[in-house]
Structures are given as structure tokens and as C-alpha cells.
Motif scaffolding. Structure first.
Motif, short mmCIF file in Angstrom:
data_model
loop_
_atom_site.label_atom_id
_atom_site.label_comp_id
_atom_site.label_asym_id
_atom_site.label_seq_id
_atom_site.Cartn_x
_atom_site.Cartn_y
_atom_site.Cartn_z
N ARG A 28 0.86 -1.19 0.00
CA ARG A 28 0.00 0.00 0.00
C ARG A 28 0.89 1.24 0.00
O ARG A 28 1.86 1.32 0.76
N LEU A 29 0.56 2.20 -0.88
CA LEU A 29 1.34 3.43 -0.98
C LEU A 29 0.73 4.50 -0.08
O LEU A 29 -0.48 4.75 -0.13
N HIS A 30 1.58 5.12 0.74
CA HIS A 30 1.13 6.19 1.64
C HIS A 30 1.86 7.48 1.28
O HIS A 30 3.08 7.49 1.14
N PRO A 31 1.13 8.59 1.13
CA PRO A 31 1.78 9.89 1.10
C PRO A 31 1.52 10.57 2.46
O PRO A 31 0.52 10.22 3.09
N PHE A 32 2.21 11.51 2.88
CA PHE A 32 3.50 12.02 2.60
C PHE A 32 4.35 11.89 3.85
O PHE A 32 3.82 12.11 4.95
N PRO A 33 5.67 11.63 3.79
CA PRO A 33 6.39 11.37 2.54
C PRO A 33 5.99 10.03 1.94
O PRO A 33 5.38 9.21 2.63
N LEU A 34 6.31 9.82 0.70
CA LEU A 34 5.94 8.58 0.04
C LEU A 34 6.59 7.39 0.74
O LEU A 34 7.80 7.38 0.96
N ARG A 35 5.78 6.42 1.09
CA ARG A 35 6.30 5.20 1.70
C ARG A 35 5.34 4.06 1.37
O ARG A 35 4.19 4.31 0.98
N VAL A 36 5.80 2.84 1.52
CA VAL A 36 4.97 1.68 1.21
C VAL A 36 4.83 0.81 2.45
O VAL A 36 5.73 0.73 3.29
N GLU A 37 3.68 0.15 2.55
CA GLU A 37 3.37 -0.75 3.64
C GLU A 37 3.01 -2.11 3.06
O GLU A 37 2.17 -2.21 2.15
N VAL A 38 3.63 -3.15 3.55
CA VAL A 38 3.36 -4.50 3.07
C VAL A 38 1.95 -4.91 3.47
O VAL A 38 1.57 -4.80 4.64
N ILE A 39 1.16 -5.38 2.52
CA ILE A 39 -0.18 -5.88 2.81
C ILE A 39 -0.41 -7.27 2.23
O ILE A 39 -1.54 -7.74 2.14
N ASP A 40 0.67 -7.91 1.81
CA ASP A 40 0.58 -9.24 1.20
C ASP A 40 1.37 -10.21 2.07
O ASP A 40 2.55 -10.00 2.35
N TRP A 41 0.76 -11.28 2.49
CA TRP A 41 1.40 -12.24 3.37
C TRP A 41 2.60 -12.92 2.72
O TRP A 41 3.46 -13.50 3.40
#
Length: 320
Positions: free
Chosen positions: A303-316
Motif C-alpha cells: 500500500r502506498l502512503h503519502p507524505f512522505p511517500l512510503r509503502v506498507e506490506v499488505i501481502d502475506w
């Protein structure tokens, strides 16, 4: 490994449905384009000379797309785009360096636009039945039916571009391009255009050139989406840099190297935000309801989060 495709789940399910549907005139149906929010898909029977319209709601073929006189292999059309009202489709034909615009209702070829042929062309539809095309230094806006409305000249060093309808204002859009700087790399630049003129522009990040002599580097833009639910107007752009390695040993093959960058841009001014996200490998962006997801080459999601741009794992399947 092949680059992942946005809405791959939707496209895979549609492909399975097509193969299970009785299409008497087809040997091997190939899905070329479909829009998850629209009802029409564009198909080709592998090796055959036609493009077919398929109505997803009716689950049947509704006609063919009329092809320009000089077509060779219709399955070679690239970067299909659909108008928001679902009435028109457009695509780029690299062999002929031209754009085709079709009526989805009857398959008629309503416009054929000759391009520059510098890179594989991009197109988008604007409010008011307008279409924008670019495959080189000229950015052209046409009425869907054929009339040229405006042309804007960009620096000749442009090597890749993407276009986004920046707002509901008729004739307004943003173009992001990669410009070659001699042998030193690429400079990213944005252009906000309205009424056939450049309203504002900004210089973005610089991408260094190759290190080893004989290698080749290209910059391509893929998905560009607005950040849903944001109080600020922000676009997120996916950029893919490919380095083709020259092997000193003719008996061995060097694998191409890929780097992905996610950039944030203000669509009204073209300003690049300083935050950018780098990932090694090939990824694509996908709208998932009120979220933007990032898919890797295995189809695993972040999952992409702004701001700042970062990603979060959502897949096992991903262990980080």
C-alpha cells in the motif's frame, strides 16, 4: 521477468471468461485492452487482421474497429486509452508512427493522426471531446473528430512522456517528459498546458547515465494516478529506468537491470515534490478503491502512503 500489469486480477478473470465464451469466429482470443470502469474490451484473434469490440455486460462481440489503410499487424497497437464517457478509444501504432481514434459505439475510425515517431506515443482524452497525443517534440490537441486545435513544441531531446488530464477545465492537462542530456543521463520536466499554451513548467529529478561503455539506459513512464482522499491535489507517477547491459562474452546473456521511482507532482502547477521513492526492480501502480497499491513482479502488493511517500506490506507472501 515481465513487468506487472495494473488491474491484473480483473484482466486475468476477463481473459478466462473470454476463453470460456463461445466465440465462433475466434481461434485464440487475445485481450489487448479493457477498462475496469467501462464495459468495452478490445480483442484480437491471434494472427488475424482485425480488432474486435467485446461488450463485457452483454458477453458478446459487438463489432470491429475500422483500421487505417496502412496497418500491418493490429495487435501491435500500444497504450490504449478510453474517454471518460466510454464513447471513444485511442491507441498508438509504432510501425506507422501514428495514432488512431475510434468510436466505441460503431467502431468507426474518427481520426488518424501522424506522429513524430521518437518514442512510443501516449494519448489521453480531455473534456469537450478532445484528444491529446505526443510521440516526440510536438504535443498536439485535436477534436476527437479530426480538427487540430493546438500544437506545442517541446525540446527535441524528449525521449519519453506521459499525459494526464489535470482537471475538469477544458483543454487543460499536464505532460511529464524525460529529456536526454547528451551522454550524461536524463532530466525530468513537467509542463502544464491550457488553451494550447504552456501555463507553467518545472524541472524534476536528474537520472544519471550508464557507467559502463556500451550499456544503454532508457526512461519510461507508466501509471499516473491522483492520490485519493488527499486534501492536496497530488499525482503519483511511476517511472521505470531500464539499463541494457552489453556483454563482453557473446556466449552469455546479461540481464537488463530495472529501477522504479515513484514521484509526487502538483497537477495544477507541475511542481515536483521533493519526496520520491526508489525501489529496485519492476513495479506497477494500481487504484484499489480509496487506496493506491504497488504490485511487484510476483503480483505481491504493498500500500502506498503519502507524505512522505512510503509503502506498507499488505501481502502475506512478502517478508520484510
Amino acid at each position: 521477468m515481465s513487468r506487472p500489469v495494473p488491474h491484473s486480477g480483473f484482466l486475468t478473470e476477463l481473459s478466462r471468461k473470454l476463453r470460456a465464451t463461445t466465440l465462433d469466429s475466434f481461434g485464440t482470443p487475445m485481450l489487448l485492452a479493457a477498462n475496469p470502469v467501462g464495459k468495452v474490451a478490445i480483442l484480437n484473434d491471434v494472427g488475424e487482421p482485425d480488432l474486435h469490440l467485446y461488450d463485457r455486460k452483454l458477453a458478446r462481440l459487438t463489432g470491429k474497429l475500422a483500421l487505417p489503410p496502412r496497418w500491418r499487424k493490429p495487435a501491435d497497437y500500444r497504450h490504449f486509452a478510453f474517454s471518460d464517457d466510454g464513447l471513444y478509444a485511442a491507441a498508438y501504432y509504432p510501425s506507422d508512427k501514428s495514432f488512431a481514434v475510434w468510436s466505441v459505439e460503431n467502431g468507426a475510425l474518427v481520426n488518424q493522426i501522424q506522429g513524430d515517431g521518437v518514442f512510443v506515443g501516449r494519448t489521453t482524452f480531455l473534456p469537450g471531446n478532445q484528444v491529446v497525443v505526443c510521440d516526440g517534440p510536438w504535443v498536439s490537441t485535436y477534436q476527437v473528430g479530426g480538427a487540430l486545435l493546438s500544437r506545442v513544441k517541446l525540446p527535441a531531446e524528449i525521449h519519453s512522456a506521459i499525459i494526464y488530464s489535470a482537471s475538469g477545465v477544458q483543454g487543460a492537462f499536464i505532460l511529464v517528459g524525460a529529456f536526454k542530456i547528451e551522454n550524461r543521463g536524463h532530466q525530468l520536466r513537467s509542463y502544464v498546458m491550457q488553451g494550447g499554451k504552456i501555463a507553467s513548467t518545472d524541472e524534476g529529478p536528474y537520472r544519471a547515465g550508464v557507467i559502463q561503455r556500451g550499456d544503454k539506459k532508457t526512461v519510461k513512464f507508466h501509471e499516473i494516478f491522483p492520490v485519493p482522499g488527499s486534501t492536496r491535489r497530488i499525482l503519483v507517477l511511476s517511472e521505470e529506468d531500464r539499463t541494457e547491459k552489453e556483454s563482453a562474452d557473446y556466449h552469455s546473456l546479461e540481464e537488463d537491470e530495472y529501477d522504479t521511482y515513484l514521484l509526487a507532482i502538483d497537477p495544477s502547477t507541475g511542481r515536483f515534490f521533493p519526496e520520491e521513492l526508489y525501489l529496485a526492480g519492476r513495479f506497477c501502480l494500481e487504484m484499489a478503491g480509496r487506496e493506491i497499491h504497488l504490485l511487484d513482479e510476483r503480483g505481491c502488493r504493498r500500500r502506498l502512503h503519502p507524505f512522505p511517500l512510503r509503502v506498507e506490506v499488505i501481502d502475506w507472501r512478502i517478508a520484510e
